[in-house]
Design an enzyme around this catalytic site. Structure first.
Site, PDB file in Angstrom:
ATOM      1  N   HIS A   1       0.856  -1.186   0.000  1.00 47.84           N
ATOM      2  CA  HIS A   1       0.000   0.000   0.000  1.00 47.84           C
ATOM      3  C   HIS A   1       0.885   1.226   0.000  1.00 47.84           C
ATOM      4  O   HIS A   1       1.863   1.288   0.740  1.00 47.84           O
ATOM      5  CB  HIS A   1      -0.897   0.043   1.238  1.00 47.84           C
TER       6      HIS A   1
ATOM      7  N   ASN B   1       7.651  -7.094   4.534  1.00 47.30           N
ATOM      8  CA  ASN B   1       6.469  -6.326   4.158  1.00 47.30           C
ATOM      9  C   ASN B   1       6.462  -5.055   5.000  1.00 47.30           C
ATOM     10  O   ASN B   1       6.563  -5.140   6.219  1.00 47.30           O
ATOM     11  CB  ASN B   1       5.177  -7.080   4.465  1.00 47.30           C
TER      12      ASN B   1
ATOM     13  N   ASN C   1      15.905   6.873  13.195  1.00 47.05           N
ATOM     14  CA  ASN C   1      16.965   6.894  14.189  1.00 47.05           C
ATOM     15  C   ASN C   1      16.563   7.777  15.360  1.00 47.05           C
ATOM     16  O   ASN C   1      15.584   8.499  15.299  1.00 47.05           O
ATOM     17  CB  ASN C   1      18.276   7.371  13.579  1.00 47.05           C
TER      18      ASN C   1
END
Length: 186
Positions: free
Chosen positions: A85, A102, A111
């Site tokens: 998506h 995924n 970070n």
């Protein structure tokens, strides 16, 4: 791995092993996630000073803005990345992502400059990162981990785990990504 092998593994994650050149062209034209990954891979392979690299960088930047994928070419990404998506995926340029992962919409892999784990995450193989999950800091996500939607992860996660909630908690489970990661490229 060669560029062709990486692109083939990314396409395998989308369509399985039933691949052809027409399937490749159809997905390159119509699938935002695959389109972005294709140009990402070409940008990583070719310098922006080459004609192919310049053209790839142009389309990479265009699709990054159009579809909301912010994954810099400096990110180390294994084979078989799936972005099913489109919409606001942000990955820090120094993060590492393993094979057959995924990443769904709204995910941040970033970070931290301070706190208890300053640095960038390292994501293992066969990891499913659900919608709106946040993974931050110098942490390690093990192999075969399912990060549930809206989870906030700022600590190391062992292999074969499910991470859910905010604050996140870990549940050990054998093969937690079995029904979530399909068409694994070998």
């Amino acid at each position: 791995m060669t560029l062709k092998d990486l692109i083939k593994s990314d396409l395998t994650r989308c369509v399985g092993n039933q691949q052809s050149f027409s399937t490749f062209l159809r997905y390159l034209y119509s699938n935002p996630g695959f389109k972005f990954i294709f140009f990402y891979r070409v940008c990583v392979k070719y310098s922006r000073t080459t004609p192919i690299g310049f053209l790839a960088r142009f389309f990479y930047n265009r699709f990054s803005i159009k579809y909301g994928f912010q994954i810099p070419p400096t990110v180390s990404v294994g084979k078989g990345l799936l972005l099913p998506h489109f919409g606001f995926v942000v990955v820090n340029g120094n993060a590492e992502i393993g094979s057959n992962c995924n990443i769904l919409q709204g995910v941040t892999i970033g970070n931290t400059k301070g706190g208890k784990n300053p640095g960038n995450p390292v994501i293992g193989n066969n990891v499913y990162i659900g919608p709106s999950a946040t993974i931050v800091g110098k942490i390690s996500i093990g192999n075969n981990v399912l990060v549930a939607p809206n989870a906030y992860v700022n600590f190391d996660v062992p292999e074969n785990s499910i991470v859910l909630g905010n604050p996140a908690k870990v549940i050990q489970k054998a093969n937690p990504t079995q029904d979530y990661i399909n068409n694994i490229s070998i």
